[in-house]
Design a protein around this motif. Structure first.
Motif, PDB file in Angstrom:
ATOM      1  N   GLY A  84       0.782  -1.173  -0.154  1.00  6.96           N
ATOM      2  CA  GLY A  84       0.001  -0.140  -0.004  1.00  6.96           C
ATOM      3  C   GLY A  84       0.744   1.244  -0.014  1.00  6.96           C
ATOM      4  O   GLY A  84       0.121   2.496   0.067  1.00  6.96           O
ATOM      5  N   ARG A  85       2.171   1.070  -0.167  1.00  4.06           N
ATOM      6  CA  ARG A  85       3.043   2.374  -0.092  1.00  4.06           C
ATOM      7  C   ARG A  85       3.570   2.892  -1.474  1.00  4.06           C
ATOM      8  O   ARG A  85       3.849   3.960  -1.570  1.00  4.06           O
ATOM      9  N   ARG A  87       3.269   4.617  -4.691  1.00  3.99           N
ATOM     10  CA  ARG A  87       2.363   5.264  -5.474  1.00  3.99           C
ATOM     11  C   ARG A  87       2.386   5.046  -6.997  1.00  3.99           C
ATOM     12  O   ARG A  87       3.555   4.835  -7.613  1.00  3.99           O
ATOM     13  N   HIS A 121      -0.356   2.457  -3.604  1.00  4.90           N
ATOM     14  CA  HIS A 121      -1.176   3.730  -3.330  1.00  4.90           C
ATOM     15  C   HIS A 121      -1.470   4.257  -4.820  1.00  4.90           C
ATOM     16  O   HIS A 121      -0.656   5.034  -5.253  1.00  4.90           O
TER      17      HIS A 121
END
Length: 252
Positions: A84-85, A87, A121
């Motif tokens: 989730g980090r 981008r 992300h």
């Protein structure tokens, strides 16, 4: 402070020996942004930096530019520190195409329980995006259907066209100044890609001097472009960039 564009691969889709066209913006040797993620890009990135990318920009959704995102999903999903980090920046018009290409297959994991985009992300944009205090411009290019391909520029430092036909009107806006212009170019153009004859017809001498050509069809084609006086990107090669000025007041 040093700025570099590191070309991981420079080949057209069929030029597998040159690697999938992709590049990394580096600041003082540290990777800031990966541009495109083809089938072999993740391996080349991790060989260079020892870890997966923290930021990715997608120019368009042909598989030689996004096929590596499936492996990147697995790399991130099973790393709780990275999940989730990373981008992923892309023009909002590309999101339906990228969803169909890489995220819609039933069951991202065989065991179930995983939504594809939770590994990333996701940051859709239109005019551009902020990253590490820098404003990156995003602009339309000419590759197959309108609204399906977009270049990226860091004003005063570099332009990366992605796959495209000539775009003099866009480079007049986003490529003004002295920065490097990484441009799609092969020996022979076609309705989706630029050829060297297109370069010589559409761009003046001052702009041609700033080009760094990539996405050519073979190593021999690259040498032929170089023999005509053009700077070419080579797999694993690095091009020094001008440092970007402070972001414009109207950016964002």
């Amino acid at each position: 402070m040093s700025w570099v564009l590191h070309f991981l691969g420079t080949g057209a889709a069929h030029a597998v020996e040159l690697g999938s066209s992709s590049a990394v913006l580096e600041r003082d040797g540290r990777p800031i942004l990966l541009i495109d993620c083809g089938p072999d890009t993740l391996d080349r990135y991790e060989a260079a930096y020892g870890e997966p990318p923290c930021a990715l920009y997608v120019t368009h959704t042909h598989m030689d530019h996004v096929a590596g995102m499936e492996r990147l999903f697995f790399r991130l999903w099973f790393d709780s520190e990275r999940r989730g980090r990373t981008r992923v920046f892309l023009h909002a018009d590309l999101l339906p195409w990228l969803q169909m290409r890489v995220a819609d297959y039933p069951g991202a994991l065989a065991e179930g329980g995983a939504n594809y985009w939770e590994a990333f992300h996701l940051v859709p944009c239109t005019r551009g995006f902020w990253l590490d205090g820098l404003w990156f411009d995003v602009f339309a290019t000419r590759h197959h259907r309108p609204g399906t391909s977009f270049g990226v520029a860091l004003r005063g430092s570099f332009v990366y066209t992605g796959d495209t036909r000539p775009i003099p009107e866009m480079l007049a806006v986003h490529g003004s100044g002295t920065g490097c212009i990484a441009h799609d170019c092969g020996m022979v153009g076609n309705p989706s890609h630029t050829g060297v004859d297109d370069i010589e017809r559409e761009y003046d001498a001052a702009l041609r001097a700033r080009l760094c050509l990539y996405h050519y069809g073979s190593a021999a084609d690259g040498e032929a472009l170089a023999a005509r006086g053009y700077r070419i990107a080579r797999p694993g090669g690095r091009i020094a960039l001008d440092p970007p000025p402070a972001p414009r007041a109207d950016a964002g």
